[in-house]
Design an enzyme around this catalytic site. Structure first.
Site, PDB file in Angstrom:
ATOM      1  CB  THR A 190      -0.962  -0.266   1.467  1.00 22.24           C
ATOM      2  OG1 THR A 190      -1.304   1.252   1.531  1.00 22.24           O
ATOM      3  CG2 THR A 190       0.115  -0.184   2.807  1.00 22.24           C
ATOM      4  CG  ASP A 241      -7.009  -0.981  -6.514  1.00 18.92           C
ATOM      5  OD1 ASP A 241      -6.436  -0.054  -7.043  1.00 18.92           O
ATOM      6  OD2 ASP A 241      -6.916  -2.176  -6.404  1.00 18.92           O
ATOM      7  CD  GLU A 294       1.301 -10.244 -13.126  1.00 20.88           C
ATOM      8  OE1 GLU A 294       1.705 -10.513 -13.618  1.00 20.88           O
ATOM      9  OE2 GLU A 294       0.149  -9.267 -11.867  1.00 20.88           O
TER      10      GLU A 294
END
Lengths: 356, 337
Positions: free
Chosen positions: A115, A219, A306
């Protein structure tokens, strides 16, 4: 009477059948089928039970807080008004504001969330915490992109009552994204996620507790079913994610044998793992067994972050498809608009001491 | 000798037939039987027996607790907490299910909450109906379509026309109808709150609003072009409003910044939102018929804490999806997003 011949004949006939029956009795075919079904059914039951138990515990502990709805048994009261089709259903399931009690049987889900400070940070963390409060055996690892742990996040974490770990690492300035434009060379949150992986490896070095690791951005939107789906991950499990890659959803391609063989994506479907960060979960044992596996920091093409981690952990063959063989959407890659703060002006109109 | 041989063959065949038949029947009967093989103690078995033990233990605990609470179960939940009626207008768009999902996850933490979800649609959609059934909340599912000329068109900025007016009014209308059937003073107790499906609510907010006598107010974050908008409180009373946009409005607040007591709503059966009101005056159109500014009750520590944020969710970019759909290769529409 030719006795010997008779006896020989009889023996020759009866012998194969006795053999067959003995073999059938010893074989484990029928029991195995029963086991698989029983296991699945039992595991699902165990997941639901702790939540029902939680309500009872709370009702016993705080007698003063009346108004908690009863659990155990569903009183569904349905009636239709004559003029309009209004259905009012009184559901009596679980309602509580503290995380469910810790279970000894469920593997822990370690959620890694990077964050950073911006106006909507507190709002995002608040609503994602409201989601996590429903998940049993959850451990939230929140990593701030800052030099020091901010008081906003510290007090928020404390107030939620969740089981958490608060870390921080600042992305060096030359790595940081300028403004809001997505610079494909520098994926956001990489250093924070790597720090969390390192923390997990150090903390669980000699610990063989079962656990699942999931990367959740602050989010996105998650359904509670998702967390139960990922709990049974053996190596790496995958599922569809909505609103990524410019599509309604991106999903792994699953063949009839239940194996992943490709990716249903338009944006570079030939990536080794064409999946979003929110679309997979890794078993903790796998993370611990491959201590060199991290997200690549530099030189990563857009959409390959990823893959930079997953290719060091599994092959396509080892992936486990979840969400009904990747046909249900259980996580949405929502993004929150940047609030328009024009009226603040240059000097700031509102009281800067008020925390938002 | 030959006759004997023939006889022998026949007997052999008959014997063979009988034995095989018996064996087959025996095997078939074994198929449905419970296998008692303790010597094959596979790890799966061990896991299952462990899980089963845990399950029985927990079930036993639940039964015990339920027994202990049995006498109270018979009565209807007569709690001293007043019900919060949350009226949420919603409309079909890509992020609808995601928004409703995370909103419901917040609401599940609030006791005595009744969610009135009003769809902007001529018919109740299966997406919302199924979602509400599985949510675990107490809810009422309504729908009313917005007239075409009042609806925002594609490409219109969001502030051009007021949204959710008919839906909120429908919520109020249903509430008034429903409360008529609820006799006595208990049915008049409650708080009405208008919650949009894309905002973010902290759990403390609902506890603050429960004690509303007439109309209570609090600050709202990220609205009005500012970090937060808030009433200014002096001596426990609201004296003015801190807002950067049109502070001359009678009630310059956002929809998420106030709650009305049910009693007040029922006492003024004609009070509703005026869709013709100019931009930003929607809240005032309701409140001016209910209360005056000095009667407002400030919450959230005399309006010093932000407990609700006016977040907005981005519209997801669908360029690739649209391109695919032109080619006829769009993603499976049967998969609900």
């Amino acid at each position: 009477m030719p006795k010997r011949r008779d006896i020989l004949a009889i023996v020759l006939i009866v012998l194969p059948w006795t053999l067959l029956i003995t073999v059938w009795h010893q074989s484990a075919i029928a029991p195995l089928l029963a086991i698989r079904k029983a296991c699945h059914h039992l595991v699902k039951e165990i997941f639901i039970i702790p939540e029902r138990l939680a309500v009872h515990h709370h009702r016993l502990s705080d007698e003063g807080a009346e108004g908690r709805r009863e659990a155990g048994g569903q009183d569904s009261k349905e009636y239709c008004a004559s003029d309009k089709d209004i259905v009012e259903v009184v559901r009596t399931e679980y309602v509580y504001t503290r995380p469910p009690p810790w279970s000894d049987v469920l593997p822990t889900i370690h959620i890694i969330t990077p964050t950073y400070s911006r106006p909507v940070q507190k709002a995002e963390l608040t609503r994602i915490a409201n989601t996590f409060l429903h998940v049993p055996n959850l451990h939230w690892i929140l990593i701030e992109d800052s030099q020091r742990r901010t008081p906003l996040v510290t007090s928020l974490l404390r107030e939620t009552g969740l089981n958490y770990t608060h870390l921080n690492v600042e992305t060096p300035k030359n790595f940081k994204i300028r403004g809001d434009t997505r610079d494909p060379r520098i994926p956001r949150g990489t250093m924070q996620r790597n720090l969390a992986l390192r923390w997990l490896r150090e903390t669980f070095k000699n610990n063989s507790q079962p656990g699942i690791v999931y990367f959740a951005d602050d989010d996105n939107s998650y359904s509670l079913e998702l967390f139960e789906e990922m709990r049974s991950t053996r190596k790496v499990s995958v599922w569809p994610v909505a609103f990524v890659g410019g599509l309604r959803y991106e999903s792994p391609k699953v063949n009839a044998a239940g194996k992943v063989y490709g990716w249903k994506a338009v944006f570079d479907p030939h990536r080794p793992f064409a999946i979003d960060m929110a679309g997979f979960a890794i078993n903790l044992k796998l993370i611990l067994s491959k201590p060199q596996a991290y997200f690549k920091l530099r030189g990563v093409k857009g959409g390959y972050q990823e893959s930079s981690l997953l290719r060091e952990l599994v092959t396509l063959n080892d992936l486990e498809p979840k969400a009904a063989n990747c046909t249900k959407i259980l996580v949405w890659h929502t993004r929150t608009e940047k609030p328009v703060l024009v009226n603040e002006g240059k000097k700031g109109f509102t009281d800067p001491n008020m925390e938002i | 000798m030959a006759a004997r041989m023939k006889l022998k063959l026949k007997t052999v065949f008959v014997l063979y037939f009988m034995v095989s038949l018996m064996g087959l029947i025996y095997a078939l009967m074994q198929l449905g039987q419970h296998c008692d093989c303790a010597e094959h103690d596979l790890p799966k078995d061990r896991a299952i027996s462990r899980l089963q033990e845990e399950l029985y233990r927990l079930q036993g605990q639940i039964r015990q607790l339920e027994k202990a609470k049995q006498p109270e179960k018979k009565q209807p939940p007569k709690s001293s907490l007043s019900t919060i009626f949350v009226i949420t207008p919603t409309y079909a768009r890509l992020v609808q299910k995601a928004e409703l999902t995370r909103l419901s996850q917040t609401f599940l933490h609030v006791p005595q909450l009744h969610w009135i979800l009003v769809e902007d649609s001529p018919r109740k959609t299966p997406l919302v109906s199924n979602f509400l059934m599985k949510s675990g909340l107490t809810y009422t599912h309504l729908n009313v379509p917005t007239a075409k000329e009042r609806k925002l068109q594609e490409g219109d900025p969001s502030w051009l026309k007021p949204r959710g007016v008919e839906q909120r009014n429908e919520g109020l209308r249903w509430l008034r109808e429903d409360r008529k059937t609820e006799p006595g003073d208990n049915g008049q107790q409650g708080v009405v709150y208008f919650a949009d499906d894309d905002n973010t609510y902290s759990l403390q907010l609902f506890e603050e609003m429960r004690s509303t006598q007439r109309v209570s107010v609090w600050p709202v974050g990220l609205v009005g072009g500012m970090k937060f908008e808030s009433p200014v409180v002096e001596g426990g009373k609201v004296v003015r409003f801190h807002t950067g946009w049109r502070p001359s409005r009678p009630f310059p607040m956002d929809m998420a910044g106030f709650a009305v007591s049910l009693r007040l709503v029922l006492a003024n059966p004609d009070a509703c939102f005026d869709g013709e009101a100019p931009m930003g005056f929607l809240e005032s159109s309701l409140l001016k018929g209910l209360v005056t500014a000095d009667e407002l009750e400030p919450k959230a520590d005399n309006c010093t804490k932000v407990l609700v944020w006016h977040t907005r969710t981005e519209k997801p970019k669908m360029k690739r999806e649209e391109a695919l759909q032109v080619q006829g290769l769009g993603s499976d529409p049967a998969v609900e997003v």
